[in-house]
Motif scaffolding. Structure first.
Motif, PDB file in Angstrom:
ATOM      1  N   MET A   1       0.808  -1.107   0.164  1.00 47.53           N
ATOM      2  CA  MET A   1      -0.069  -0.076  -0.052  1.00 47.53           C
ATOM      3  C   MET A   1       0.903   1.207  -0.030  1.00 47.53           C
ATOM      4  O   MET A   1       1.730   1.483   0.543  1.00 47.53           O
ATOM      5  N   THR A   2       0.625   2.394  -0.878  1.00 45.63           N
ATOM      6  CA  THR A   2       1.389   3.289  -1.123  1.00 45.63           C
ATOM      7  C   THR A   2       0.832   4.583   0.014  1.00 45.63           C
ATOM      8  O   THR A   2      -0.438   4.881  -0.132  1.00 45.63           O
ATOM      9  N   THR A   3       1.672   4.962   0.825  1.00 45.11           N
ATOM     10  CA  THR A   3       1.329   6.149   1.813  1.00 45.11           C
ATOM     11  C   THR A   3       2.302   7.159   1.527  1.00 45.11           C
ATOM     12  O   THR A   3       3.467   7.086   0.941  1.00 45.11           O
ATOM     13  N   ALA A   4       2.366   8.161   2.167  1.00 45.08           N
ATOM     14  CA  ALA A   4       3.424   9.182   2.454  1.00 45.08           C
ATOM     15  C   ALA A   4       4.730   8.657   2.731  1.00 45.08           C
ATOM     16  O   ALA A   4       5.830   9.060   2.661  1.00 45.08           O
ATOM     17  N   ALA A   5       4.566   7.775   3.965  1.00 44.77           N
ATOM     18  CA  ALA A   5       5.642   7.185   4.610  1.00 44.77           C
ATOM     19  C   ALA A   5       6.486   6.060   3.728  1.00 44.77           C
ATOM     20  O   ALA A   5       7.535   5.854   3.589  1.00 44.77           O
ATOM     21  N   THR A   6       5.606   5.287   2.808  1.00 40.57           N
ATOM     22  CA  THR A   6       6.116   4.460   1.936  1.00 40.57           C
ATOM     23  C   THR A   6       5.658   4.928   0.423  1.00 40.57           C
ATOM     24  O   THR A   6       4.727   3.946  -0.131  1.00 40.57           O
ATOM     25  N   PRO A   7       6.300   5.695   0.009  1.00 36.25           N
ATOM     26  CA  PRO A   7       5.898   6.078  -1.580  1.00 36.25           C
ATOM     27  C   PRO A   7       6.108   4.996  -2.396  1.00 36.25           C
ATOM     28  O   PRO A   7       7.038   4.009  -2.242  1.00 36.25           O
ATOM     29  N   LEU A   8       5.267   4.926  -3.448  1.00 34.42           N
ATOM     30  CA  LEU A   8       5.625   3.954  -4.647  1.00 34.42           C
ATOM     31  C   LEU A   8       7.160   4.273  -5.252  1.00 34.42           C
ATOM     32  O   LEU A   8       7.471   5.036  -5.638  1.00 34.42           O
ATOM     33  N   VAL A   9       7.665   2.870  -5.227  1.00 38.49           N
ATOM     34  CA  VAL A   9       8.990   2.651  -5.946  1.00 38.49           C
ATOM     35  C   VAL A   9       9.010   1.807  -7.157  1.00 38.49           C
ATOM     36  O   VAL A   9       8.532   0.872  -7.112  1.00 38.49           O
ATOM     37  N   SER A  10       9.407   2.294  -8.277  1.00 35.14           N
ATOM     38  CA  SER A  10       9.379   1.648  -9.501  1.00 35.14           C
ATOM     39  C   SER A  10      10.676   1.112  -9.776  1.00 35.14           C
ATOM     40  O   SER A  10      11.518   2.032  -9.716  1.00 35.14           O
ATOM     41  N   VAL A  11      10.974  -0.201  -9.744  1.00 33.20           N
ATOM     42  CA  VAL A  11      12.302  -0.656  -9.949  1.00 33.20           C
ATOM     43  C   VAL A  11      12.236  -0.911 -11.602  1.00 33.20           C
ATOM     44  O   VAL A  11      11.558  -1.751 -12.101  1.00 33.20           O
ATOM     45  N   LEU A  12      13.174  -0.227 -12.149  1.00 30.28           N
ATOM     46  CA  LEU A  12      13.403  -0.364 -13.658  1.00 30.28           C
ATOM     47  C   LEU A  12      14.618  -1.349 -13.952  1.00 30.28           C
ATOM     48  O   LEU A  12      15.733  -1.130 -13.520  1.00 30.28           O
ATOM     49  N   ILE A  13      14.344  -2.198 -14.696  1.00 31.33           N
ATOM     50  CA  ILE A  13      15.230  -3.534 -15.074  1.00 31.33           C
ATOM     51  C   ILE A  13      15.340  -3.390 -16.743  1.00 31.33           C
ATOM     52  O   ILE A  13      14.523  -3.997 -17.296  1.00 31.33           O
ATOM     53  N   PRO A  14      16.321  -2.937 -17.102  1.00 31.43           N
ATOM     54  CA  PRO A  14      16.745  -3.121 -18.508  1.00 31.43           C
ATOM     55  C   PRO A  14      17.308  -4.608 -18.536  1.00 31.43           C
ATOM     56  O   PRO A  14      18.588  -5.069 -17.955  1.00 31.43           O
ATOM     57  N   ALA A  15      16.730  -5.381 -19.501  1.00 29.68           N
ATOM     58  CA  ALA A  15      17.234  -6.841 -19.720  1.00 29.68           C
ATOM     59  C   ALA A  15      17.926  -7.238 -20.978  1.00 29.68           C
ATOM     60  O   ALA A  15      17.154  -6.801 -22.104  1.00 29.68           O
ATOM     61  N   TYR A  16      19.176  -7.906 -21.000  1.00 38.12           N
ATOM     62  CA  TYR A  16      19.563  -8.128 -22.484  1.00 38.12           C
ATOM     63  C   TYR A  16      20.494  -9.389 -22.277  1.00 38.12           C
ATOM     64  O   TYR A  16      21.486  -9.154 -21.585  1.00 38.12           O
ATOM     65  N   ASN A  17      20.456 -10.387 -22.636  1.00 42.39           N
ATOM     66  CA  ASN A  17      21.109 -11.581 -22.716  1.00 42.39           C
ATOM     67  C   ASN A  17      21.530 -12.203 -21.321  1.00 42.39           C
ATOM     68  O   ASN A  17      22.608 -12.596 -21.251  1.00 42.39           O
ATOM     69  N   HIS A  18      20.485 -12.132 -20.381  1.00 43.26           N
ATOM     70  CA  HIS A  18      21.062 -12.335 -19.004  1.00 43.26           C
ATOM     71  C   HIS A  18      20.067 -13.552 -18.593  1.00 43.26           C
ATOM     72  O   HIS A  18      19.577 -13.534 -17.393  1.00 43.26           O
ATOM     73  N   GLU A  19      19.768 -14.642 -19.356  1.00 39.63           N
ATOM     74  CA  GLU A  19      18.965 -15.671 -18.865  1.00 39.63           C
ATOM     75  C   GLU A  19      19.355 -16.403 -17.845  1.00 39.63           C
ATOM     76  O   GLU A  19      18.627 -16.809 -17.073  1.00 39.63           O
ATOM     77  N   ARG A  20      20.875 -16.355 -17.596  1.00 41.11           N
ATOM     78  CA  ARG A  20      21.231 -17.043 -16.167  1.00 41.11           C
ATOM     79  C   ARG A  20      21.030 -16.423 -14.943  1.00 41.11           C
ATOM     80  O   ARG A  20      21.065 -16.889 -13.916  1.00 41.11           O
ATOM     81  N   PHE A  21      20.744 -14.927 -15.113  1.00 43.26           N
ATOM     82  CA  PHE A  21      20.833 -14.328 -14.056  1.00 43.26           C
ATOM     83  C   PHE A  21      19.465 -13.499 -13.746  1.00 43.26           C
ATOM     84  O   PHE A  21      19.157 -12.938 -12.574  1.00 43.26           O
ATOM     85  N   VAL A  22      18.610 -13.167 -14.623  1.00 36.10           N
ATOM     86  CA  VAL A  22      17.343 -12.390 -14.664  1.00 36.10           C
ATOM     87  C   VAL A  22      16.467 -12.797 -13.465  1.00 36.10           C
ATOM     88  O   VAL A  22      15.833 -12.001 -12.769  1.00 36.10           O
ATOM     89  N   GLU A  23      16.339 -13.959 -13.080  1.00 36.34           N
ATOM     90  CA  GLU A  23      15.291 -14.545 -12.120  1.00 36.34           C
ATOM     91  C   GLU A  23      15.905 -14.258 -10.836  1.00 36.34           C
ATOM     92  O   GLU A  23      15.082 -13.897 -10.045  1.00 36.34           O
ATOM     93  N   ARG A  24      17.252 -14.446 -10.661  1.00 36.19           N
ATOM     94  CA  ARG A  24      17.749 -13.828  -9.181  1.00 36.19           C
ATOM     95  C   ARG A  24      17.591 -12.313  -9.046  1.00 36.19           C
ATOM     96  O   ARG A  24      16.989 -11.944  -7.945  1.00 36.19           O
TER      97      ARG A  24
END
Length: 310
Positions: A1-24
């Motif tokens: 839930m987004t509140t003034a104390a916990t504003p929404l954070v968008s985690v931006l992930i550019p992915a390229y040829n990382h099939e071994r690592f992306v799930e981690r």
């Protein structure tokens, strides 16, 4: 839930040829206890099974947090991908991710808390641990142990300017920024491979960058990191781009930092001359570098203004 104390954070992930690592990488976002978050991820034309891994993960966990996934058929590059990710994000804060690295528990809380306590700062960076391709820890501090940085510089605005100009020591997804900051410093410069240095130079020029001395992510070394290539031709291309960034951004700084960045451009040119085995040109650039470096040091303030504190 987004509140003034916990504003929404968008985690931006550019992915390229990382099939071994992306799930981690994705697991680490899910595991972090910060409650108000979303993932925005783009597979930028991967030639391996990265896209399949992302789609499968999103199908399994979409009920636990919001995931927006986009797949491009052709590779557009990191800067263009980051710009699209930011445009798609809904959060007040943007956490920069990387599909071969992963976040460390508590990092989101610490970075958000800093920006909430320092309203004049547009972005904040932390440190990283360094791991190998299997996740085994190699270093406790990416800044100190991998890049040889003097972390004490990051305690002042002047020190941050000097550090960002002279020794780019930021490895991995260590940054959180206000989405509104993109209206001030512009977005990532498309077409650049060295996009992060360019972006953080613009922040440092405005004293808009803060620092917390704690590891907030794991930076993975696996042999294909762009900044660690040993291929001579690729290194020359990367260095030439860095030179262009240094010359372009020098006018954003007042003295003595303008001279310091111009000195850095000559140092970069000296590296290119060395790789090209052009000894006369190497000597000329080193002389110019040392002259500008000395001039900038003479004019540096004796004591820096402290970065905003709580």
């Amino acid at each position: 839930m987004t509140t003034a104390a916990t504003p929404l954070v968008s985690v931006l992930i550019p992915a390229y040829n990382h099939e071994r690592f992306v799930e981690r990488c994705l697991d680490s976002v899910l595991e972090d206890t910060y409650p108000a978050k979303e993932i925005v991820i783009i597979d930028d034309g991967s030639a391996d099974r990265t896209g399949e891994r992302i789609a499968g993960w999103a199908a399994r966990y979409r009920h636990q947090l919001r995931v927006e996934y986009v797949r491009h058929d052709e590779n557009r590059g990191i800067a263009a991908t980051l710009n699209e990710l930011a445009a798609r994000a809904h959060g007040e804060f943007l956490r920069l991710g990387a599909s071969d690295d992963y976040l460390l528990p508590g990092g989101l809380f610490a970075l958000v808390n800093y920006l909430q306590a320092h309203p004049r700062k547009h972005a904040v960076i932390g440190d990283s641990i360094v791991v190998d391709q299997y996740g085994n820890k190699l270093h406790d501090s990416g800044m100190r142990d991998l890049h040889g940085a003097d972390k004490s510089l990051y305690r002042t605005d002047e020190g941050i300017r000097r550090a960002v100009i002279s020794q780019w020591a930021i490895g991995g997804p260590v940054a959180l920024l206000r989405k509104s900051a993109l209206e001030t410093v512009d977005r990532w410069t498309e077409g650049l491979r060295i996009d992060d240095w360019d972006f953080f130079l613009r922040l440092a020029a405005r004293d808009a960058l803060g620092f917390i001395d704690m590891p907030v992510c794991a930076y993975r070394l696996h042999g294909n990191n762009v900044s660690k290539t040993r291929h001579t031709a690729t290194r020359i291309v990367n260095l030439t781009e860095s030179w262009q960034v240094a010359r372009r951004r020098a006018e954003m700084f007042d003295e003595p930092y303008r001279s310091l960045l111009k000195a850095q451009s000559h140092y970069i040119s000296a590296k290119v001359a060395f790789l090209q085995k052009r000894s006369l040109l190497l000597g000329c650039h080193l002389l110019a570098y040392l002259s500008l470096l000395l001039a900038s040091k003479v004019r540096l303030p004796p004591a820096g203004r402290l970065v905003e504190k709580t």
